[in-house]
Write a protein that holds these residues in place. Structure first.
Motif, PDB file in Angstrom:
ATOM      1  N   ASP A 275       0.833  -1.196   0.000  1.00 51.14           N
ATOM      2  CA  ASP A 275       0.000   0.000   0.000  1.00 51.14           C
ATOM      3  C   ASP A 275       0.871   1.251   0.000  1.00 51.14           C
ATOM      4  OD1 ASP A 275      -2.500  -1.382   0.126  1.00 51.14           O
ATOM      5  OD2 ASP A 275      -2.082  -1.835   2.230  1.00 51.14           O
ATOM      6  N   ARG A 276       0.309   2.322  -0.569  1.00 53.37           N
ATOM      7  CA  ARG A 276       1.074   3.550  -0.791  1.00 53.37           C
ATOM      8  C   ARG A 276       0.741   4.618   0.255  1.00 53.37           C
ATOM      9  NH1 ARG A 276       3.358   5.034  -5.534  1.00 53.37           N
ATOM     10  NH2 ARG A 276       1.988   3.611  -6.693  1.00 53.37           N
ATOM     11  N   TRP A 277       1.760   5.328   0.702  1.00 50.49           N
ATOM     12  CA  TRP A 277       1.602   6.454   1.609  1.00 50.49           C
ATOM     13  C   TRP A 277       0.814   7.568   0.920  1.00 50.49           C
ATOM     14  CZ3 TRP A 277       2.155   7.961   6.501  1.00 50.49           C
ATOM     15  CH2 TRP A 277       2.328   9.316   6.801  1.00 50.49           C
ATOM     16  N   ASP A 278      -0.159   8.116   1.630  1.00 53.58           N
ATOM     17  CA  ASP A 278      -0.953   9.225   1.112  1.00 53.58           C
ATOM     18  C   ASP A 278      -0.412  10.520   1.696  1.00 53.58           C
ATOM     19  OD1 ASP A 278      -3.174  11.257   1.029  1.00 53.58           O
ATOM     20  OD2 ASP A 278      -4.196   9.610  -0.005  1.00 53.58           O
ATOM     21  N   THR A 279       0.094  11.387   0.840  1.00 50.74           N
ATOM     22  CA  THR A 279       0.764  12.604   1.308  1.00 50.74           C
ATOM     23  C   THR A 279      -0.217  13.644   1.841  1.00 50.74           C
ATOM     24  OG1 THR A 279       0.745  13.533  -0.924  1.00 50.74           O
ATOM     25  CG2 THR A 279       2.691  12.266  -0.283  1.00 50.74           C
ATOM     26  N   GLU A 280      -1.514  13.473   1.552  1.00 49.74           N
ATOM     27  CA  GLU A 280      -2.517  14.399   2.075  1.00 49.74           C
ATOM     28  C   GLU A 280      -3.056  13.911   3.420  1.00 49.74           C
ATOM     29  OE1 GLU A 280      -3.237  17.303   0.753  1.00 49.74           O
ATOM     30  OE2 GLU A 280      -1.805  16.950  -0.858  1.00 49.74           O
ATOM     31  N   LEU A 281      -3.336  12.616   3.505  1.00 49.94           N
ATOM     32  CA  LEU A 281      -3.897  12.064   4.740  1.00 49.94           C
ATOM     33  C   LEU A 281      -2.837  11.768   5.793  1.00 49.94           C
ATOM     34  CD1 LEU A 281      -6.469   9.523   3.235  1.00 49.94           C
ATOM     35  CD2 LEU A 281      -6.960  11.773   4.236  1.00 49.94           C
ATOM     36  N   ASN A 282      -1.573  11.687   5.350  1.00 46.99           N
ATOM     37  CA  ASN A 282      -0.471  11.302   6.245  1.00 46.99           C
ATOM     38  C   ASN A 282      -0.725   9.947   6.896  1.00 46.99           C
ATOM     39  OD1 ASN A 282       1.184  13.624   5.877  1.00 46.99           O
ATOM     40  ND2 ASN A 282      -0.174  14.779   7.239  1.00 46.99           N
ATOM     41  N   CYS A 283      -1.172   9.030   6.089  1.00 46.52           N
ATOM     42  CA  CYS A 283      -1.338   7.643   6.504  1.00 46.52           C
ATOM     43  C   CYS A 283      -1.345   6.788   5.238  1.00 46.52           C
ATOM     44  CB  CYS A 283      -2.608   7.438   7.327  1.00 46.52           C
ATOM     45  SG  CYS A 283      -4.151   7.740   6.418  1.00 46.52           S
ATOM     46  N   THR A 284      -1.569   5.494   5.385  1.00 50.19           N
ATOM     47  CA  THR A 284      -1.449   4.559   4.265  1.00 50.19           C
ATOM     48  C   THR A 284      -2.781   3.865   4.030  1.00 50.19           C
ATOM     49  OG1 THR A 284       0.840   4.200   4.947  1.00 50.19           O
ATOM     50  CG2 THR A 284      -0.066   2.675   3.321  1.00 50.19           C
ATOM     51  N   PRO A 285      -3.605   4.358   3.119  1.00 51.62           N
ATOM     52  CA  PRO A 285      -4.890   3.718   2.858  1.00 51.62           C
ATOM     53  C   PRO A 285      -4.717   2.233   2.519  1.00 51.62           C
ATOM     54  CG  PRO A 285      -4.790   5.845   1.772  1.00 51.62           C
ATOM     55  CD  PRO A 285      -3.412   5.574   2.310  1.00 51.62           C
ATOM     56  N   GLY A 286      -5.543   1.417   3.174  1.00 51.28           N
ATOM     57  CA  GLY A 286      -5.450  -0.021   3.008  1.00 51.28           C
ATOM     58  C   GLY A 286      -4.692  -0.687   4.139  1.00 51.28           C
ATOM     59  N   ASP A 287      -3.964   0.113   4.928  1.00 51.14           N
ATOM     60  CA  ASP A 287      -3.214  -0.439   6.056  1.00 51.14           C
ATOM     61  C   ASP A 287      -3.881  -0.015   7.363  1.00 51.14           C
ATOM     62  OD1 ASP A 287      -1.284  -1.801   7.440  1.00 51.14           O
ATOM     63  OD2 ASP A 287       0.408  -0.839   6.428  1.00 51.14           O
ATOM     64  N   VAL A 288      -3.422  -0.615   8.468  1.00 50.47           N
ATOM     65  CA  VAL A 288      -4.103  -0.437   9.752  1.00 50.47           C
ATOM     66  C   VAL A 288      -3.910   0.950  10.346  1.00 50.47           C
ATOM     67  CG1 VAL A 288      -4.021  -2.899  10.313  1.00 50.47           C
ATOM     68  CG2 VAL A 288      -2.110  -1.414  10.978  1.00 50.47           C
ATOM     69  N   ASP A 289      -3.014   1.754   9.789  1.00 53.55           N
ATOM     70  CA  ASP A 289      -2.801   3.084  10.351  1.00 53.55           C
ATOM     71  C   ASP A 289      -3.743   4.113   9.752  1.00 53.55           C
ATOM     72  OD1 ASP A 289      -1.673   3.303   7.803  1.00 53.55           O
ATOM     73  OD2 ASP A 289      -0.133   4.713   8.471  1.00 53.55           O
ATOM     74  N   CYS A 290      -4.604   3.709   8.827  1.00 52.83           N
ATOM     75  CA  CYS A 290      -5.442   4.657   8.094  1.00 52.83           C
ATOM     76  C   CYS A 290      -6.900   4.205   8.188  1.00 52.83           C
ATOM     77  CB  CYS A 290      -4.990   4.709   6.631  1.00 52.83           C
ATOM     78  SG  CYS A 290      -5.292   6.299   5.835  1.00 52.83           S
ATOM     79  N   THR A 291      -7.700   4.915   8.980  1.00 56.68           N
ATOM     80  CA  THR A 291      -9.093   4.509   9.206  1.00 56.68           C
ATOM     81  C   THR A 291     -10.064   5.152   8.213  1.00 56.68           C
ATOM     82  OG1 THR A 291      -9.328   6.289  10.827  1.00 56.68           O
ATOM     83  CG2 THR A 291      -8.675   4.120  11.651  1.00 56.68           C
ATOM     84  N   ASN A 292      -9.562   6.000   7.317  1.00 60.43           N
ATOM     85  CA  ASN A 292     -10.428   6.672   6.345  1.00 60.43           C
ATOM     86  C   ASN A 292     -10.730   5.699   5.206  1.00 60.43           C
ATOM     87  OD1 ASN A 292     -11.614   8.291   4.365  1.00 60.43           O
ATOM     88  ND2 ASN A 292     -10.401  10.089   4.966  1.00 60.43           N
ATOM     89  N   VAL A 295     -11.007   6.506   0.973  1.00 63.65           N
ATOM     90  CA  VAL A 295      -9.901   6.658   0.038  1.00 63.65           C
ATOM     91  C   VAL A 295      -9.522   5.282  -0.526  1.00 63.65           C
ATOM     92  CG1 VAL A 295      -7.528   7.427  -0.266  1.00 63.65           C
ATOM     93  CG2 VAL A 295      -9.057   8.660   1.289  1.00 63.65           C
ATOM     94  N   THR A 296      -9.414   5.207  -1.825  1.00 64.64           N
ATOM     95  CA  THR A 296      -9.052   3.949  -2.469  1.00 64.64           C
ATOM     96  C   THR A 296      -7.547   3.741  -2.405  1.00 64.64           C
ATOM     97  OG1 THR A 296     -10.897   4.177  -4.012  1.00 64.64           O
ATOM     98  CG2 THR A 296      -9.120   2.651  -4.631  1.00 64.64           C
ATOM     99  N   PRO A 297      -7.098   2.582  -1.907  1.00 64.20           N
ATOM    100  CA  PRO A 297      -5.654   2.315  -1.865  1.00 64.20           C
ATOM    101  C   PRO A 297      -5.032   2.358  -3.258  1.00 64.20           C
ATOM    102  CG  PRO A 297      -6.869   0.748  -0.508  1.00 64.20           C
ATOM    103  CD  PRO A 297      -7.893   1.499  -1.302  1.00 64.20           C
TER     104      PRO A 297
END
Length: 708
Positions: A275-292, A295-297
């Motif tokens: 999964d790729r780091w999202d520079t706007e959300l400051n988390c990684t969509p699709g991973d456990v650190d990103c609850t949003n 957003v599509t991974p």
């Protein structure tokens, strides 16, 4: 030619000089026994501590005498030598002192050491001393230099290359990690008039065209001293480069223990996607650190062109990567693309270019059942409050299915190796303080003997059921970055303060990290800051006789291929420093595990006093407990029981030999002359050495960067 004590008269003089009880006359061919143990006399300073750390890492036995301790033994004739079975015995093959004379004026201890060194031809290392005539050098005020040498480029002399530092190409860079901290201090000077002094490592004397010695050999009064006039600690690159030569000089290349430079790189998640780091959300969509969840991974996955690049890179660097694979990644890709997976086809076609390790089938988390509705995640619990664990059947499936997939694909596997996804199943703090109890039985079910662990949280080798762990160093080339700008953006988030737009993690953990002074430029920060930093950290591991592998992810070989600048920095940097006879050792995981296991057993036996070893003439005898592997470094041409011993490395032969509990006898080549011994009437000790300056940056490790 082997030198011996010539007559009973000479032996009588020897025993009288050392204060030993006179024994019966020995035959002309009788040589003294030299125990293969180093005496380290410490004043608590960083230089002697560094040499002791090098001996520890290599597995070389030593005895340390702390000069600051009121209960320390006296260093006298009886402490240094005695007789065994009527044969004179030197209890130490070398002496390490804090400086050329750390004792008080008129010291009987220094006189005893000088007498001992003369009698048995025992070399002395002056770990860090002031340049003065008593050490074979002019004082720095006579055209020399005293001061900082941070960032200088020292050079090995021709004599050094022909002697103990022949494993180096020539350049010895000195660290300069912080402009605000003094990290190195030296006394640069030239040999004193009439002194028999040979510089081995030197640097330019500021304001002159002359070179000043940093490391050199001083021969006088039947003694040999290695005179070191710069201060260091065990972590600094300059010491790591020179430490091997210091040990080989003082032992004459005959000692227990061995040191090599290792580098292995594991590439996790091959066939899968990261999964790729999202520079706007400051988390990684699709991973456990990103609850949003809105957003599509955007996954990162290698391409066939990336495989071609990897094989060409390997061939050009004479280096092999270990690919840790998840077979389900390819199965899913084919299911989504009408049976097509060009990446898998290419990797399977080129499978023999790499080493392969089972990384489980789907990369499932195999510890506790995770509750990912919160950040950070937590373990789910049963009604009674106990932890819900992933079951044994699930772990069995993940291991066995991936192994079967790899075997069908023809991957050259070793079924005894396993790295679980995220090292899961093993304890992870704070959420999961214990191993999954179902992990060990599943490892037994599947014949796993070597299990990868994360060095940042589980650094020591330990047993998990039938398997021994192999700790892996995580590189700060992030799994969720395929582009340099993404890597730098995430780096800024982690290592800048909240006021600078970062996470503030660096503010919350002052004991382990420090914030960057300012965010890195996302266009240049990766190449200008992160690459040199990660190169230095990884190369530091390489130079520390540390075989543990490093790990990155397949995403780092894709898109911008951000792993390669760091790997090039390590490999090219190493090649610029070391001679061809001292190559990087690139082991697969089970061999690293075996090395770590043997080292642990050997260290335990040494510390328990279960190892007896000595040299008499051209024979080295080692007594070790049965089942222990003995490690030694000996001259090229050494034999063991009539057969060859070890393998060539850095101009010597080193390796392991299995002990059955009976004595091992190594025969040294005729070219490895035994130390010459002489009768004498004693020598007056030199005056105590002046106290040398130790800057703050040497009393502790200067961090490379905020996160080191």
């Amino acid at each position: 030619m082997k030198r011996t004590i010539r007559t009973a008269l000479a032996l009588g003089a020897l025993t009288a000089a050392l204060g030993l009880q006179a024994g019966p006359a020995q035959a002309d061919t009788t040589a003294p026994r030299i125990d293969l143990r180093v005496l380290v006399v410490s004043d608590g300073g960083p230089a002697t501590d560094a040499i002791a750390a090098e001996l520890d890492a290599a597995g070389t036995p030593y005895t340390e005498v702390d000069l600051t301790s009121s209960t320390r033994p006296a260093i006298d004739a009886g402490f240094l030598a005695d007789t065994v079975d009527g044969r004179p015995r030197a209890r130490f093959q070398a002496v390490v002192l804090p400086n050329d004379n750390p004792f008080t004026a008129g010291s009987a201890e220094m006189a005893a050491l000088a007498s001992y060194e003369q009698t048995y031809a025992i070399p002395q290392v002056d770990a860090y001393t002031y340049a003065r005539p008593q050490a074979g050098l002019q004082v720095p005020t006579s055209g020399g230099y005293s001061g900082s040498i941070d960032g200088i480029q020292a050079q090995v002399t021709d004599a050094g290359k022909a002697g103990p530092f022949g494993y180096l190409k020539g350049t010895v860079p000195f660290e300069d990690n912080s402009p605000s901290v003094g990290e190195s201090y030296a006394y640069l000077s030239t040999p004193a008039p009439g002194a028999d002094f040979t510089p081995y490592v030197q640097a330019p004397i500021p304001g002159s065209s002359r070179q000043g010695s940093l490391v050199g050999e001083y021969r006088h009064d039947g003694r040999r001293e290695l005179v070191v006039t710069f201060v260091y600690n065990q972590y600094q690159e300059q010491f790591r480069l020179l430490s091997r030569g210091i040990v080989e000089w003082m032992t004459g290349g005959v000692h227990l223990g061995a040191s090599r430079n290792y580098f292995a790189v594991h590439v996790d998640d091959v066939f899968g996607a990261d999964d790729r780091w999202d520079t706007e959300l400051n988390c990684t969509p699709g991973d456990v650190d990103c609850t949003n969840s809105s957003v599509t991974p955007s996954p990162i996955r290698m391409t066939p062109a990336d495989v071609d690049y990897a094989t060409a890179w390997q061939n050009s660097h004479h280096f092999t990567l270990d690919l840790l694979y998840n077979g389900a990644g390819s199965v899913d890709q084919r299911a989504d693309n009408n049976g097509v997976d060009q990446l898998a086809d290419k990797l399977i076609a080129d499978r023999n270019q790499f080493r392969w390790v089972n990384h489980t089938y789907t990369h499932a988390f195999l510890g506790c059942e995770q509750d990912t509705t919160v950040v950070p995640w937590k373990c789910r619990t049963n009604a009674d409050g106990s932890t819900k664990w992933v079951g044994r059947a699930t772990i069995d499936y993940e291991i066995a299915a991936n192994r079967a997939w790899g075997q069908v694909a023809g991957l050259p596997l070793d079924a005894s190796e396993l790295v679980t996804g995220e090292h899961s199943g093993l304890r992870i703090l704070p959420q999961q303080p214990d191993d999954n109890p179902n992990l060990a039985p599943a490892l037994l079910d599947n014949g796993v003997k070597w299990l990868g662990s994360d060095n940042s949280r589980d650094p020591e080798q330990r047993q998990v059921g039938p398997a021994a762990t192999v700790s892996r160093y995580p590189m700060n080339v992030f799994y969720n970055a395929g582009r340099a700008s993404e890597e730098t953006d995430e780096y800024n988030w982690l290592y800048t303060s909240r006021a600078q737009g970062g996470s503030g993690i660096c503010e919350d953990n002052p004991a382990t990290t420090t914030c960057l002074p300012a965010p890195l430029d996302t266009g240049t920060g990766f190449q200008d800051y992160i690459v040199p930093l990660e190169t230095r950290i990884a190369l530091g591991h390489v130079l520390s006789d540390d075989p543990k592998p490093h790990f990155i992810h397949q995403s780092n070989l894709a898109e911008d291929r951000i792993a390669y600048p760091v790997l090039n920095g390590v490999l090219d940097g190493y090649d610029a420093l070391f001679a061809a006879d001292t190559p990087l050792v690139n082991l697969r995981m089970k061999d690293i595990g075996t090395e770590l296991q043997r080292r642990a057993a050997w260290t335990s036996a040494v510390h328990a006093g279960q190892i007896t070893t000595y040299r008499i003439g051209d024979t080295v005898t080692v007594q070790a407990p049965g089942g222990t592997y003995v490690t030694a470094t000996l001259p090229t041409g050494t034999t063991l029981g009539g057969g060859a011993f070890g393998t060539a490395y850095a101009g010597q032969t080193s390796g392991w030999a299995s002990s059955s509990g009976t004595a091992l006898t190594f025969t040294l080549p005729s070219s490895a002359a035994a130390p010459a011994v002489t009768a004498h009437t004693g020598t007056a000790a030199t005056a105590p050495a002046p106290r040398a300056k130790v800057p703050a940056g040497v009393t502790r490790q200067v961090p490379y960067t905020p996160e080191s």
